[in-house]
Design a protein around this motif. Structure first.
Motif, PDB file in Angstrom:
ATOM      1  N   ARG A 132      42.503  38.869  37.818  1.00 19.78           N
ATOM      2  CA  ARG A 132      42.617  39.642  39.059  1.00 19.78           C
ATOM      3  C   ARG A 132      43.540  38.950  40.060  1.00 19.78           C
ATOM      4  NH1 ARG A 132      36.911  39.911  38.828  1.00 19.78           N
ATOM      5  NH2 ARG A 132      36.729  38.819  40.829  1.00 19.78           N
ATOM      6  N   GLY A 133      43.895  37.714  39.760  1.00 20.79           N
ATOM      7  CA  GLY A 133      44.836  37.008  40.623  1.00 20.79           C
ATOM      8  C   GLY A 133      44.203  36.495  41.899  1.00 20.79           C
ATOM      9  N   LEU A 134      45.047  35.914  42.753  1.00 19.79           N
ATOM     10  CA  LEU A 134      44.569  35.246  43.960  1.00 19.79           C
ATOM     11  C   LEU A 134      45.047  35.891  45.255  1.00 19.79           C
ATOM     12  CD1 LEU A 134      45.165  31.657  42.588  1.00 19.79           C
ATOM     13  CD2 LEU A 134      42.928  32.576  43.231  1.00 19.79           C
ATOM     14  N   GLY A 135      46.344  36.121  45.361  1.00 23.97           N
ATOM     15  CA  GLY A 135      46.907  36.606  46.609  1.00 23.97           C
ATOM     16  C   GLY A 135      47.141  38.108  46.615  1.00 23.97           C
ATOM     17  N   ASN A 136      47.761  38.550  47.701  1.00 23.03           N
ATOM     18  CA  ASN A 136      48.099  39.963  47.868  1.00 23.03           C
ATOM     19  C   ASN A 136      49.591  40.103  48.128  1.00 23.03           C
ATOM     20  OD1 ASN A 136      45.352  40.825  47.713  1.00 23.03           O
ATOM     21  ND2 ASN A 136      45.085  40.111  49.820  1.00 23.03           N
ATOM     22  N   SER A 137      50.082  41.307  47.952  1.00 24.86           N
ATOM     23  CA  SER A 137      51.497  41.556  48.207  1.00 24.86           C
ATOM     24  C   SER A 137      51.653  42.703  49.197  1.00 24.86           C
ATOM     25  CB  SER A 137      52.215  41.860  46.890  1.00 24.86           C
ATOM     26  OG  SER A 137      53.588  42.064  47.119  1.00 24.86           O
ATOM     27  N   ARG A 138      52.113  43.860  48.743  1.00 20.06           N
ATOM     28  CA  ARG A 138      52.375  44.985  49.648  1.00 20.06           C
ATOM     29  C   ARG A 138      51.107  45.435  50.361  1.00 20.06           C
ATOM     30  NH1 ARG A 138      55.764  49.844  47.222  1.00 20.06           N
ATOM     31  NH2 ARG A 138      57.265  48.130  47.183  1.00 20.06           N
ATOM     32  N   PHE A 139      50.004  45.569  49.610  1.00 27.56           N
ATOM     33  CA  PHE A 139      48.736  45.946  50.227  1.00 27.56           C
ATOM     34  C   PHE A 139      48.009  44.670  50.623  1.00 27.56           C
ATOM     35  CE2 PHE A 139      44.338  47.497  50.335  1.00 27.56           C
ATOM     36  CZ  PHE A 139      44.507  48.644  51.096  1.00 27.56           C
ATOM     37  N   PRO A 140      47.687  44.486  51.907  1.00 27.45           N
ATOM     38  CA  PRO A 140      47.228  43.177  52.387  1.00 27.45           C
ATOM     39  C   PRO A 140      45.765  42.853  52.148  1.00 27.45           C
ATOM     40  CG  PRO A 140      47.391  44.717  54.209  1.00 27.45           C
ATOM     41  CD  PRO A 140      47.883  45.455  52.996  1.00 27.45           C
ATOM     42  N   PHE A 141      44.970  43.799  51.637  1.00 20.70           N
ATOM     43  CA  PHE A 141      43.534  43.557  51.516  1.00 20.70           C
ATOM     44  C   PHE A 141      43.025  43.826  50.104  1.00 20.70           C
ATOM     45  CE2 PHE A 141      44.133  45.150  55.935  1.00 20.70           C
ATOM     46  CZ  PHE A 141      43.864  43.952  56.587  1.00 20.70           C
ATOM     47  N   ARG A 142      41.940  43.117  49.773  1.00 24.71           N
ATOM     48  CA  ARG A 142      41.160  43.388  48.568  1.00 24.71           C
ATOM     49  C   ARG A 142      39.785  43.887  49.020  1.00 24.71           C
ATOM     50  NH1 ARG A 142      42.069  39.962  43.769  1.00 24.71           N
ATOM     51  NH2 ARG A 142      44.221  39.269  43.832  1.00 24.71           N
ATOM     52  N   ILE A 143      39.236  44.829  48.259  1.00 21.68           N
ATOM     53  CA  ILE A 143      37.905  45.334  48.588  1.00 21.68           C
ATOM     54  C   ILE A 143      37.070  45.352  47.311  1.00 21.68           C
ATOM     55  CG2 ILE A 143      36.575  47.284  49.493  1.00 21.68           C
ATOM     56  CD1 ILE A 143      39.014  47.984  51.216  1.00 21.68           C
ATOM     57  N   PHE A 144      35.920  44.667  47.348  1.00 21.35           N
ATOM     58  CA  PHE A 144      35.054  44.491  46.178  1.00 21.35           C
ATOM     59  C   PHE A 144      35.852  43.944  44.989  1.00 21.35           C
ATOM     60  CE2 PHE A 144      33.283  48.342  48.426  1.00 21.35           C
ATOM     61  CZ  PHE A 144      32.313  47.637  49.116  1.00 21.35           C
ATOM     62  N   ASN A 145      36.748  43.034  45.293  1.00 24.23           N
ATOM     63  CA  ASN A 145      37.702  42.543  44.293  1.00 24.23           C
ATOM     64  C   ASN A 145      38.137  41.137  44.696  1.00 24.23           C
ATOM     65  OD1 ASN A 145      39.764  42.336  42.350  1.00 24.23           O
ATOM     66  ND2 ASN A 145      41.230  43.406  43.652  1.00 24.23           N
ATOM     67  N   HIS A 146      37.229  40.183  44.552  1.00 22.42           N
ATOM     68  CA  HIS A 146      37.500  38.834  45.034  1.00 22.42           C
ATOM     69  C   HIS A 146      38.619  38.169  44.231  1.00 22.42           C
ATOM     70  CE1 HIS A 146      33.950  38.125  47.754  1.00 22.42           C
ATOM     71  NE2 HIS A 146      33.641  39.281  47.187  1.00 22.42           N
ATOM     72  N   PRO A 147      39.400  37.301  44.862  1.00 25.71           N
ATOM     73  CA  PRO A 147      40.406  36.527  44.123  1.00 25.71           C
ATOM     74  C   PRO A 147      39.723  35.722  43.025  1.00 25.71           C
ATOM     75  CG  PRO A 147      40.080  35.635  46.342  1.00 25.71           C
ATOM     76  CD  PRO A 147      39.367  36.943  46.284  1.00 25.71           C
ATOM     77  N   GLU A 148      40.472  35.480  41.936  1.00 21.94           N
ATOM     78  CA  GLU A 148      39.825  34.991  40.721  1.00 21.94           C
ATOM     79  C   GLU A 148      40.604  33.867  40.041  1.00 21.94           C
ATOM     80  OE1 GLU A 148      37.948  37.316  36.944  1.00 21.94           O
ATOM     81  OE2 GLU A 148      40.086  37.672  37.255  1.00 21.94           O
ATOM     82  N   ILE A 149      39.853  32.858  39.602  1.00 21.71           N
ATOM     83  CA  ILE A 149      40.333  31.865  38.637  1.00 21.71           C
ATOM     84  C   ILE A 149      39.671  32.205  37.307  1.00 21.71           C
ATOM     85  CG2 ILE A 149      40.378  29.423  37.998  1.00 21.71           C
ATOM     86  CD1 ILE A 149      39.907  28.816  41.018  1.00 21.71           C
ATOM     87  N   VAL A 150      40.429  32.214  36.238  1.00 19.45           N
ATOM     88  CA  VAL A 150      39.898  32.505  34.904  1.00 19.45           C
ATOM     89  C   VAL A 150      39.793  31.210  34.099  1.00 19.45           C
ATOM     90  CG1 VAL A 150      40.400  33.624  32.687  1.00 19.45           C
ATOM     91  CG2 VAL A 150      40.680  34.900  34.821  1.00 19.45           C
ATOM     92  N   VAL A 151      38.693  31.059  33.401  1.00 23.67           N
ATOM     93  CA  VAL A 151      38.510  29.934  32.477  1.00 23.67           C
ATOM     94  C   VAL A 151      38.198  30.505  31.098  1.00 23.67           C
ATOM     95  CG1 VAL A 151      37.230  27.836  31.924  1.00 23.67           C
ATOM     96  CG2 VAL A 151      37.638  28.452  34.316  1.00 23.67           C
ATOM     97  N   MET A 152      39.025  30.153  30.120  1.00 25.90           N
ATOM     98  CA  MET A 152      38.813  30.589  28.740  1.00 25.90           C
ATOM     99  C   MET A 152      38.518  29.376  27.861  1.00 25.90           C
ATOM    100  SD  MET A 152      38.695  32.818  26.308  1.00 25.90           S
ATOM    101  CE  MET A 152      39.445  34.375  26.843  1.00 25.90           C
ATOM    102  N   GLU A 153      37.352  29.377  27.229  1.00 30.83           N
ATOM    103  CA  GLU A 153      36.985  28.290  26.325  1.00 30.83           C
ATOM    104  C   GLU A 153      37.199  28.732  24.879  1.00 30.83           C
ATOM    105  OE1 GLU A 153      33.386  25.112  25.325  1.00 30.83           O
ATOM    106  OE2 GLU A 153      33.057  26.721  26.796  1.00 30.83           O
ATOM    107  N   LEU A 154      37.911  27.924  24.113  1.00 29.91           N
ATOM    108  CA  LEU A 154      38.157  28.208  22.705  1.00 29.91           C
ATOM    109  C   LEU A 154      37.042  27.633  21.850  1.00 29.91           C
ATOM    110  CD1 LEU A 154      41.979  27.384  22.445  1.00 29.91           C
ATOM    111  CD2 LEU A 154      40.893  29.541  23.118  1.00 29.91           C
ATOM    112  N   LYS A 155      36.593  28.409  20.876  1.00 30.25           N
ATOM    113  CA  LYS A 155      35.533  27.971  19.970  1.00 30.25           C
ATOM    114  C   LYS A 155      35.977  28.184  18.518  1.00 30.25           C
ATOM    115  CE  LYS A 155      31.997  26.800  22.675  1.00 30.25           C
ATOM    116  NZ  LYS A 155      31.345  25.482  22.592  1.00 30.25           N
ATOM    117  N   ARG A 156      35.784  27.178  17.711  1.00 31.69           N
ATOM    118  CA  ARG A 156      36.052  27.295  16.287  1.00 31.69           C
ATOM    119  C   ARG A 156      34.892  28.044  15.633  1.00 31.69           C
ATOM    120  NH1 ARG A 156      40.007  26.528  12.112  1.00 31.69           N
ATOM    121  NH2 ARG A 156      38.809  26.464  10.187  1.00 31.69           N
TER     122      ARG A 156
END
Length: 266
Positions: free
Chosen positions: A241-265
């Motif tokens: 979902r990303g972190l910042g905004n561009s043309r539209f300055p607000f997010r609603i019910f859509n918090h900025p996000e860091i993604v963590v993916m863990e690999l499993k064998r």
């Protein structure tokens, strides 16, 4: 209302996923990938302190930055580079361009600064992640705008030809693609790709129950790919979902996000 909008824009969440596969090399079992996308030179405290604290708390192994580290409409070169320099101090960091870099008038300066920083720009090349003698293939793709006018059929064809060429050989290796655009899953899914990391959709900007995201660049109204995991022909695509905004300055019910993916064998 102002307090609500500020919290929606600045309260960063961390989303965890797991990718379990027999293709994951033994040495990479438990390997954690941190994805940062669409920073848009946003404000997350002095020198992005809130964002950096969140990333430091994650016991990660590598960081992927999937485009739009600057915003072409409100460029803040110093803020973007402050983030870059801090990320490379935390973990090895790999980067590909987004559409805003393609329109950024000082992109050449940004590109040079990234090179000096130690962050690996793989927008035009392949790389490998090594643990001992085992490795994962890493394919980086430039944003479509670097290929020409977005929306031109030939541009999409050139992008696909480039991806196909870069994937030649070693098809049995676990392969990750970094690319800004989630709407190209129909292309990624044609090839022997295990994981794709994308952004660009900003989570649909405004998220509502049932309908989810309302609008995303290059997908339009009620977009299909705005967050989470999507699969096609065995290729799994992560959409941040990303972190910042561009043309539209607000997010609603859509918090900025860091993604963590863990690999499993498997």
């Amino acid at each position: 209302m102002a307090r609500f909008l500020y919290k929606e824009d600045k309260d960063i969440v961390t989303t965890y996923y797991t990718h379990e596969s027999r293709h994951v090399p033994y040495a990479f079992d438990g390997y954690k990938i941190i994805q940062v996308s669409d920073f848009h030179n946003g404000w997350f405290g002095w020198r992005s302190s809130k964002l950096i604290r969140k990333i430091r708390k994650i016991d990660g192994d590598v960081i992927f930055v999937t485009g739009d580290i600057v915003d072409r409409r409100t460029p803040n070169f110093r803020r973007s580079m402050n983030l870059v320099r801090q990320l490379v101090e935390i973990l090895p960091t790999y980067y590909v361009t987004g559409n805003h870099e393609a329109h950024y008038k000082r992109f050449h300066k940004l590109e040079q600064a990234i090179e000096v920083s130690g962050m690996k720009n793989i927008s035009k090349c392949n790389d490998r992640l090594y643990i001992g003698n085992e490795y994962i293939r890493l394919i980086g793709m430039e944003d479509l705008w670097f290929y020409g006018e977005d929306g031109d059929h030939q541009v999409v064809e050139d992008f696909e030809m480039d991806l196909e060429h870069r994937l030649e050989g070693k098809g049995d290796r676990f392969t990750i693609v970094l690319s800004h655009r989630p709407e190209l899953l129909h292309i990624y899914g044609k090839y022997p790709v295990d994981l794709v990391f994308t952004g660009h959709a900003h989570g649909g900007q405004i998220r509502l129950p049932i309908v989810k995201g309302l609008y995303a660049p290059h997908q339009g109204v009620l977009p299909k790919y705005t967050e989470g995991i999507h699969e096609r022909n065995g290729t799994r695509m992560v959409v941040s979902r990303g972190l910042g905004n561009s043309r539209f300055p607000f997010r609603i019910f859509n918090h900025p996000e860091i993604v963590v993916m863990e690999l499993k064998r498997k």
